[in-house]
Write a protein that holds these residues in place. Structure first.
Motif, PDB file in Angstrom:
ATOM      1  N   UNK A  79      19.450  40.859  -2.840  1.00  0.00           N
ATOM      2  CA  UNK A  79      18.066  40.696  -2.917  1.00  0.00           C
ATOM      3  C   UNK A  79      17.727  40.334  -4.547  1.00  0.00           C
ATOM      4  N   UNK A  80      16.821  39.243  -4.602  1.00  0.00           N
ATOM      5  CA  UNK A  80      16.772  38.536  -5.859  1.00  0.00           C
ATOM      6  C   UNK A  80      15.277  38.095  -5.990  1.00  0.00           C
ATOM      7  N   UNK A 119       5.957  35.349  -6.130  1.00  0.00           N
ATOM      8  CA  UNK A 119       6.290  36.442  -5.877  1.00  0.00           C
ATOM      9  C   UNK A 119       7.308  36.654  -4.573  1.00  0.00           C
ATOM     10  N   UNK A 120       7.443  35.716  -3.555  1.00  0.00           N
ATOM     11  CA  UNK A 120       7.861  35.581  -2.317  1.00  0.00           C
ATOM     12  C   UNK A 120       9.327  36.208  -2.464  1.00  0.00           C
ATOM     13  N   UNK A 121       9.883  36.057  -3.582  1.00  0.00           N
ATOM     14  CA  UNK A 121      11.392  36.795  -3.649  1.00  0.00           C
ATOM     15  C   UNK A 121      11.509  38.217  -3.211  1.00  0.00           C
ATOM     16  N   UNK A 122      10.137  38.903  -4.036  1.00  0.00           N
ATOM     17  CA  UNK A 122      10.203  40.412  -3.710  1.00  0.00           C
ATOM     18  C   UNK A 122      10.114  41.037  -2.137  1.00  0.00           C
ATOM     19  N   UNK A 123       9.989  40.065  -1.446  1.00  0.00           N
ATOM     20  CA  UNK A 123       9.442  40.468   0.206  1.00  0.00           C
ATOM     21  C   UNK A 123      10.798  41.030   0.784  1.00  0.00           C
ATOM     22  N   UNK A 124      11.965  40.733   0.149  1.00  0.00           N
ATOM     23  CA  UNK A 124      13.208  41.132   0.419  1.00  0.00           C
ATOM     24  C   UNK A 124      13.429  42.346   0.176  1.00  0.00           C
ATOM     25  N   UNK A 125      12.705  42.897  -0.964  1.00  0.00           N
ATOM     26  CA  UNK A 125      12.972  44.459  -0.998  1.00  0.00           C
ATOM     27  C   UNK A 125      12.150  45.452  -0.147  1.00  0.00           C
ATOM     28  N   UNK A 178      11.086  47.151   5.768  1.00  0.00           N
ATOM     29  CA  UNK A 178      10.195  47.468   7.290  1.00  0.00           C
ATOM     30  C   UNK A 178       9.967  45.826   7.695  1.00  0.00           C
ATOM     31  N   UNK A 179      10.622  45.422   8.588  1.00  0.00           N
ATOM     32  CA  UNK A 179      10.256  44.119   9.099  1.00  0.00           C
ATOM     33  C   UNK A 179       8.501  43.822   9.416  1.00  0.00           C
ATOM     34  N   UNK A 180       8.019  44.627  10.016  1.00  0.00           N
ATOM     35  CA  UNK A 180       6.478  44.585   9.957  1.00  0.00           C
ATOM     36  C   UNK A 180       5.807  44.224   8.541  1.00  0.00           C
ATOM     37  N   UNK A 181       6.097  44.898   7.670  1.00  0.00           N
ATOM     38  CA  UNK A 181       5.600  44.962   6.414  1.00  0.00           C
ATOM     39  C   UNK A 181       5.887  43.497   5.842  1.00  0.00           C
ATOM     40  N   UNK A 182       7.127  42.938   6.101  1.00  0.00           N
ATOM     41  CA  UNK A 182       7.553  41.928   5.373  1.00  0.00           C
ATOM     42  C   UNK A 182       6.458  40.588   6.203  1.00  0.00           C
ATOM     43  N   UNK A 183       6.304  40.897   7.442  1.00  0.00           N
ATOM     44  CA  UNK A 183       5.490  39.837   8.170  1.00  0.00           C
ATOM     45  C   UNK A 183       4.152  39.956   7.657  1.00  0.00           C
ATOM     46  N   UNK A 184       3.764  41.056   7.230  1.00  0.00           N
ATOM     47  CA  UNK A 184       2.387  41.229   6.705  1.00  0.00           C
ATOM     48  C   UNK A 184       2.333  40.378   5.402  1.00  0.00           C
ATOM     49  N   UNK A 185       3.331  40.671   4.620  1.00  0.00           N
ATOM     50  CA  UNK A 185       3.212  40.067   3.319  1.00  0.00           C
ATOM     51  C   UNK A 185       3.334  38.332   3.441  1.00  0.00           C
ATOM     52  N   UNK A 209       1.697  46.449  -3.448  1.00  0.00           N
ATOM     53  CA  UNK A 209       3.018  47.020  -2.790  1.00  0.00           C
ATOM     54  C   UNK A 209       4.232  46.476  -3.133  1.00  0.00           C
ATOM     55  N   UNK A 210       4.203  45.003  -3.126  1.00  0.00           N
ATOM     56  CA  UNK A 210       5.720  44.790  -3.312  1.00  0.00           C
ATOM     57  C   UNK A 210       6.326  45.127  -4.566  1.00  0.00           C
ATOM     58  N   UNK A 211       5.463  45.287  -5.708  1.00  0.00           N
ATOM     59  CA  UNK A 211       6.129  45.622  -7.105  1.00  0.00           C
ATOM     60  C   UNK A 211       6.633  47.327  -7.081  1.00  0.00           C
ATOM     61  N   UNK A 212       6.099  48.057  -6.104  1.00  0.00           N
ATOM     62  CA  UNK A 212       6.511  49.280  -5.958  1.00  0.00           C
ATOM     63  C   UNK A 212       8.068  49.320  -5.209  1.00  0.00           C
TER      64      UNK A 212
END
Length: 359
Positions: free
Chosen positions: A3-4, A179-185, A188-195, A307-310
């Motif tokens: 993750x980066x 901010x796309x790099x934070x999706x890897x944090x 949940x794959x469904x949350x990643x798709x939502x992002x 959401x992502x920053x959390x």
């Protein structure tokens, strides 16, 4: 998973002082400085703060908010936060902006040269007693007043300029595509798709227009935890707090920041509260017709950022992980509800409310 945040986002986080280690302050030294420069003494209590140090000072007769800047925050940025409040205090005194407490010699702040070679800035503000917007269930009428107050603040800041406002702030919605790099944090794959859906919308609707949007200095974080209200007053808004995210950016992003906290809370009517807020905003500061369609997408981007920053913070602060992940889940739920409404329907309602506001 490796993750980066990505190089650009890493730089933005650093410039926004979010990579700073947890900082403390020598309380005896701080008390000496407060007595020497402000003539204030009393009990101090540390408050939660994303960066720097924030304390509540009780003198017996009055209460104050004391802020000490982060050690790595440029002085121009600290000066910006104080200057924008001073400007509003002086030029738009009727606006309920938190007041700055001057030093005994009439200065807005005091520099402290630390033993580690850094310089930090002390600033003191009047503490505003009352209920935060986030602590009540606001009615449509109250949301309209909240929106109207932000519109008034934006109108008052039209002519404000400051060198520090040109900074790169990670929370500026204009940087969302980084901010796309934070999706890897997000596990949940469904949350990643939502992002990723929110990123696609932003890339299609907002990103091509970024260079043509109306720009000025904005509050940057007009959120439910930064507004004190009085439910028993017709004015309702008692004080606008915390200009720590003030930045020169697109005007449309300021109401979008607030709308992000309003959408999705009502499962059956995810945008209802937002419509009331924007209607009030437009009464004070009409939104350009060409920019109005960007507002809901910018709000969805901001909600995704919340959401992502959390998740990113949870990795850096394991002791707060449970609370941070619970907050993230709240924002994901709201995003899922809000993004399910067709964009054309949202824009149609915004235009309809804007027409009502102008009549």
């Amino acid at each position: 998973m490796n993750k980066s945040p990505g190089v650009v986002l890493q730089c933005l986080l650093e410039e926004s002082c979010l990579l700073s280690p947890h900082e403390s302050i020598d309380l005896p030294l701080l008390k000496i400085m407060l007595q020497r420069h402000y003539g204030l003494s009393g009990q101090v209590k540390r408050l939660a703060s994303e960066k720097g140090v924030t304390l509540r000072l009780a003198t017996g007769s009055s209460e104050y908010l004391v802020k000490v800047s982060p050690s790595d925050e440029p002085e121009s940025v600290t000066a910006l936060q104080i200057a924008v409040m001073r400007y509003l205090n002086d030029t738009a005194h009727a606006l309920p902006v938190q007041r700055i407490e001057l030093t005994l010699d009439g200065s807005d702040s005091v520099p402290i040269d630390m033993s580690d070679g850094t310089r930090r800035i002390i600033s003191v503000f009047r503490f505003v007693e009352g209920v935060l917007w986030e602590q009540i269930d606001s009615s449509a009428e109250q949301l309209t007043k909240l929106g109207g107050m932000l519109g008034r603040v934006n109108s008052a800041l039209r002519s404000f300029e400051h060198a520090g406002a040109a900074r790169n702030l990670v929370y500026d919605i204009g940087h969302f595509h980084h901010w796309a790099g934070l999706v890897e944090y997000t596990p949940d794959p469904e949350r990643r798709l939502l992002a990723q859906r929110a990123f696609r919308l932003f890339d299609e609707v907002v990103l091509p227009r970024l260079s043509n949007l109306e720009i000025q200095v904005i509050h940057g974080d007009y959120a439910p935890n930064n507004v004190v209200v009085d439910p028993h007053s017709d004015v309702f808004v008692k004080a606008v707090l915390d200009f720590g995210d003030t930045v020169r950016s697109a005007v449309i992003f300021d109401p979008a920041n607030a709308v992000a906290h309003l959408v999705g809370r009502d499962q059956d009517h995810p945008w209802q509260d937002a419509f009331a807020f924007v209607a009030g905003y437009e009464q004070s500061r009409p939104i350009n017709e060409s920019e109005l369609p960007l507002l809901p997408v910018a709000a969805l981007a901001r909600l995704t950022m919340l959401a992502l920053i959390r998740y990113w913070k949870a990795e850096r602060a394991p002791n707060q992980r449970e609370e941070l992940l619970a907050d993230a889940e709240y924002y994901w739920t709201n995003l899922e509800r809000a993004i399910s409404i067709p964009l054309d329907d949202i824009i149609g309602q915004l235009r309809y409310r804007a027409g009502d506001a102008g009549t």
